[in-house]
Design a protein around this motif. Structure first.
Motif, PDB file in Angstrom:
ATOM      1  N   GLU A  40       0.831  -1.201   0.000  1.00 54.95           N
ATOM      2  CA  GLU A  40       0.000   0.000   0.000  1.00 54.95           C
ATOM      3  C   GLU A  40       0.871   1.259   0.000  1.00 54.95           C
ATOM      4  O   GLU A  40       0.609   2.215  -0.738  1.00 54.95           O
ATOM      5  CB  GLU A  40      -0.874  -0.028   1.247  1.00 54.95           C
ATOM      6  CG  GLU A  40      -2.170   0.708   1.119  1.00 54.95           C
ATOM      7  CD  GLU A  40      -2.978   0.519   2.397  1.00 54.95           C
ATOM      8  OE1 GLU A  40      -3.356   1.528   3.010  1.00 54.95           O
ATOM      9  OE2 GLU A  40      -3.172  -0.655   2.780  1.00 54.95           O
ATOM     10  N   ALA A  41       1.886   1.244   0.812  1.00 54.07           N
ATOM     11  CA  ALA A  41       2.786   2.401   0.895  1.00 54.07           C
ATOM     12  C   ALA A  41       3.547   2.589  -0.422  1.00 54.07           C
ATOM     13  O   ALA A  41       3.796   3.722  -0.854  1.00 54.07           O
ATOM     14  CB  ALA A  41       3.764   2.221   2.053  1.00 54.07           C
ATOM     15  N   VAL A  42       3.890   1.483  -1.062  1.00 49.59           N
ATOM     16  CA  VAL A  42       4.590   1.555  -2.357  1.00 49.59           C
ATOM     17  C   VAL A  42       3.682   2.208  -3.384  1.00 49.59           C
ATOM     18  O   VAL A  42       4.080   3.122  -4.123  1.00 49.59           O
ATOM     19  CB  VAL A  42       5.024   0.142  -2.834  1.00 49.59           C
ATOM     20  CG1 VAL A  42       5.622   0.207  -4.234  1.00 49.59           C
ATOM     21  CG2 VAL A  42       6.018  -0.478  -1.855  1.00 49.59           C
ATOM     22  N   THR A  43       2.427   1.755  -3.416  1.00 47.79           N
ATOM     23  CA  THR A  43       1.458   2.316  -4.359  1.00 47.79           C
ATOM     24  C   THR A  43       1.226   3.796  -4.063  1.00 47.79           C
ATOM     25  O   THR A  43       1.200   4.625  -4.973  1.00 47.79           O
ATOM     26  CB  THR A  43       0.113   1.561  -4.261  1.00 47.79           C
ATOM     27  OG1 THR A  43       0.387   0.166  -4.384  1.00 47.79           O
ATOM     28  CG2 THR A  43      -0.848   1.999  -5.334  1.00 47.79           C
ATOM     29  N   GLN A  44       1.062   4.104  -2.795  1.00 42.62           N
ATOM     30  CA  GLN A  44       0.797   5.496  -2.427  1.00 42.62           C
ATOM     31  C   GLN A  44       1.935   6.419  -2.854  1.00 42.62           C
ATOM     32  O   GLN A  44       1.720   7.488  -3.410  1.00 42.62           O
ATOM     33  CB  GLN A  44       0.592   5.586  -0.916  1.00 42.62           C
ATOM     34  CG  GLN A  44       0.004   6.915  -0.490  1.00 42.62           C
ATOM     35  CD  GLN A  44      -0.237   6.952   1.012  1.00 42.62           C
ATOM     36  OE1 GLN A  44      -0.658   5.942   1.595  1.00 42.62           O
ATOM     37  NE2 GLN A  44       0.038   8.080   1.637  1.00 42.62           N
ATOM     38  N   PHE A  45       3.167   5.984  -2.615  1.00 40.59           N
ATOM     39  CA  PHE A  45       4.319   6.802  -2.985  1.00 40.59           C
ATOM     40  C   PHE A  45       4.373   7.002  -4.494  1.00 40.59           C
ATOM     41  O   PHE A  45       4.559   8.120  -4.986  1.00 40.59           O
ATOM     42  CB  PHE A  45       5.620   6.149  -2.486  1.00 40.59           C
ATOM     43  CG  PHE A  45       6.849   6.962  -2.780  1.00 40.59           C
ATOM     44  CD1 PHE A  45       7.234   8.001  -1.938  1.00 40.59           C
ATOM     45  CD2 PHE A  45       7.633   6.701  -3.914  1.00 40.59           C
ATOM     46  CE1 PHE A  45       8.370   8.760  -2.213  1.00 40.59           C
ATOM     47  CE2 PHE A  45       8.764   7.459  -4.191  1.00 40.59           C
ATOM     48  CZ  PHE A  45       9.131   8.489  -3.338  1.00 40.59           C
ATOM     49  N   SER A  46       4.186   5.923  -5.253  1.00 42.33           N
ATOM     50  CA  SER A  46       4.305   6.076  -6.704  1.00 42.33           C
ATOM     51  C   SER A  46       3.132   6.858  -7.285  1.00 42.33           C
ATOM     52  O   SER A  46       3.322   7.649  -8.219  1.00 42.33           O
ATOM     53  CB  SER A  46       4.504   4.722  -7.393  1.00 42.33           C
ATOM     54  OG  SER A  46       3.800   3.710  -6.751  1.00 42.33           O
ATOM     55  N   GLU A  47       1.938   6.666  -6.724  1.00 40.40           N
ATOM     56  CA  GLU A  47       0.791   7.464  -7.182  1.00 40.40           C
ATOM     57  C   GLU A  47       1.019   8.951  -6.919  1.00 40.40           C
ATOM     58  O   GLU A  47       0.703   9.816  -7.725  1.00 40.40           O
ATOM     59  CB  GLU A  47      -0.487   7.023  -6.449  1.00 40.40           C
ATOM     60  CG  GLU A  47      -1.069   5.721  -6.965  1.00 40.40           C
ATOM     61  CD  GLU A  47      -1.404   5.800  -8.439  1.00 40.40           C
ATOM     62  OE1 GLU A  47      -1.875   6.857  -8.895  1.00 40.40           O
ATOM     63  OE2 GLU A  47      -1.146   4.802  -9.156  1.00 40.40           O
ATOM     64  N   ARG A  48       1.560   9.214  -5.784  1.00 34.25           N
ATOM     65  CA  ARG A  48       1.868  10.592  -5.399  1.00 34.25           C
ATOM     66  C   ARG A  48       2.820  11.233  -6.419  1.00 34.25           C
ATOM     67  O   ARG A  48       2.589  12.337  -6.906  1.00 34.25           O
ATOM     68  CB  ARG A  48       2.520  10.542  -4.012  1.00 34.25           C
ATOM     69  CG  ARG A  48       2.881  11.858  -3.441  1.00 34.25           C
ATOM     70  CD  ARG A  48       1.734  12.398  -2.628  1.00 34.25           C
ATOM     71  NE  ARG A  48       1.845  13.847  -2.571  1.00 34.25           N
ATOM     72  CZ  ARG A  48       0.884  14.658  -2.203  1.00 34.25           C
ATOM     73  NH1 ARG A  48      -0.289  14.179  -1.851  1.00 34.25           N
ATOM     74  NH2 ARG A  48       1.077  15.959  -2.158  1.00 34.25           N
ATOM     75  N   LEU A  49       3.884  10.500  -6.732  1.00 32.60           N
ATOM     76  CA  LEU A  49       4.843  11.024  -7.713  1.00 32.60           C
ATOM     77  C   LEU A  49       4.166  11.263  -9.060  1.00 32.60           C
ATOM     78  O   LEU A  49       4.361  12.303  -9.696  1.00 32.60           O
ATOM     79  CB  LEU A  49       5.989  10.020  -7.916  1.00 32.60           C
ATOM     80  CG  LEU A  49       7.237  10.158  -7.052  1.00 32.60           C
ATOM     81  CD1 LEU A  49       8.260   9.104  -7.477  1.00 32.60           C
ATOM     82  CD2 LEU A  49       7.858  11.559  -7.184  1.00 32.60           C
TER      83      LEU A  49
END
Ligand code: SAH
Length: 362
Positions: A323-332
């Motif tokens: 989830e954190a991986v997805t959140q970080f990449s979505e943010r970018l």
């Protein structure tokens, strides 16, 4: 950084010589330069491992070559196969040093990840290879030989009737993302790249070859001038302080200077620089990190490759959850940065990014 000594050798390993250098070598033996091209093709295109096989060379030349040179090789000491089709090859070099190369099948692609040094001097805090320290640079022939070994491994598979195996076909892409810092071993790396991309040898298009670096600025720019291979730069942070805490080399080549050099790096139309970003839980995976990074990358033709941290024994970091991986990449992405997450491959055989570290034999 101190230069590592070359391994002791009695004679020249012809695998270390790009074709131009091989032409010079035969000229010094009193032969016309085109004989060098022939030798090059025998070695890299036809897979010759002895001078006797080079039947279109005069006997006298074959004898003189045998006196003054050799055709080096490495031994495949072990092959580990992952459940996902990834294979790790442990290669033993002539002096007994061991390095790893990884074959990664992915749809139509078969990528070979190769090493450039025995160990590494840079000691990035999250990397297993970094804990080994540097034993020595690999020679050009040793670097390029990893492709020969990988193909040999696939051929053996065919012979063994495992043709359906996803890795049993030609390597389509080469990434210098194995053990070592390729640009710390600049001469060895450049000569190996010249060999691998030579049309009279394997003939890999430079666009299918990626060199990954921590950002050794002078060597990075020199490489860009020398060969149009693709560049990947390990960034791992959105701000200089965080980067410095993870990568000691940042003291010598600070983040902003690395990024300025990236802006100068020659790129062909539509080509981009890849920035690698190992995502560490609670260290560099926050919204603010993503924002800082997006600001730093503004106007740069690039994409970000997020690599969730691969855990290895003793590493003082944790892998963020999916989830954190997805959140970080979505943010970018939402900040306009093209981002993709590198799927972890070969984790079960410790072949994933940053897990390559050869245990010394006791
Ligand atoms: N020295 C070069 C080539 C190594 S490439 C470089 O640093 O770019 C390997 C990539 O995997 C680098 O981006 C490296 O920082 C990253 N890496 C190292 N250890 C890792 C780990 N444990 N998990 C995920 N990525 C890691």
């Amino acid at each position: 950084m101190a230069e590592a000594a070359a391994p002791p050798t009695q004679t020249t390993d012809l695998r270390d010589l790009p074709r131009e250098a091989l032409r010079d070598f035969v000229r010094e033996l009193g032969e016309p330069a085109y004989r060098g091209d022939q030798v090059f093709r025998w070695i890299w295109r036809h897979g010759a491992s002895s001078f006797d096989e080079m039947t279109n060379l005069p006997h006298g030349l074959r004898d003189r070559l045998a006196e003054s040179s050799r055709i080096g090789a490495a031994r495949i000491a072990q092959v580990d196969r992952s459940v996902d089709g990834t294979r790790k090859l442990l290669l033993q070099l002539e002096d007994g040093a061991r390095i790893e190369a990884v074959l990664i099948p992915d749809g139509e692609r078969l990528t070979l990840c190769i090493s450039s040094q025995v160990g590494c001097a840079l000691a990035c805090r999250f990397c297993a290879t970094g804990t080994m320290g540097l034993t020595r640079h690999m020679r050009a022939g040793e670097i390029a030989y990893q492709l020969v070994a990988a193909q040999q491994e696939m051929l053996d598979d065919e012979v063994a009737g495992r043709r359906a195996d996803p890795a049993a076909r030609p390597v389509t892409n080469i990434v210098m993302m194995g053990m070592g810092e390729p640009l710390h071993n600049y001469d060895g790396t450049l000569a190996a790249l010249q060999i691998l991309t030579d049309e009279q040898g394997f003939g890999y298009a430079p666009a299918r070859v990626t060199v990954s670096t921590v950002g050794l600025i002078p060597q990075m720019l020199a490489l860009g001038r020398a060969l149009p291979v693709r560049l990947a730069v390990s960034l791992h942070a959105g701000d200089a302080d965080t980067r410095r805490s993870l990568m000691p080399i940042d003291k010598r080549y600070p983040m902003d200077e690395v990024l300025a050099a990236c802006r100068e790096f020659p790129l062909k139309t539509r080509e981009r620089i890849t920035f690698e970003y190992t995502l560490l839980r609670g260290v560099n995976d926050g919204d603010e990190d993503a924002r800082n990074l997006a600001v730093k990358l503004e106007g740069l033709r690039c994409k970000v490759n997020v690599l969730p941290f691969n855990e290895h024994p003793g590493a003082p970091f944790e892998r963020p959850d999916d989830e954190a991986v997805t959140q970080f990449s979505e943010r970018l992405r939402s900040l306009g940065v093209e981002t993709f997450v590198r799927t972890t491959r070969g984790r079960d055989i410790a072949a994933a990014c940053g897990q390559l570290a050869v245990k010394s034999e006791s």
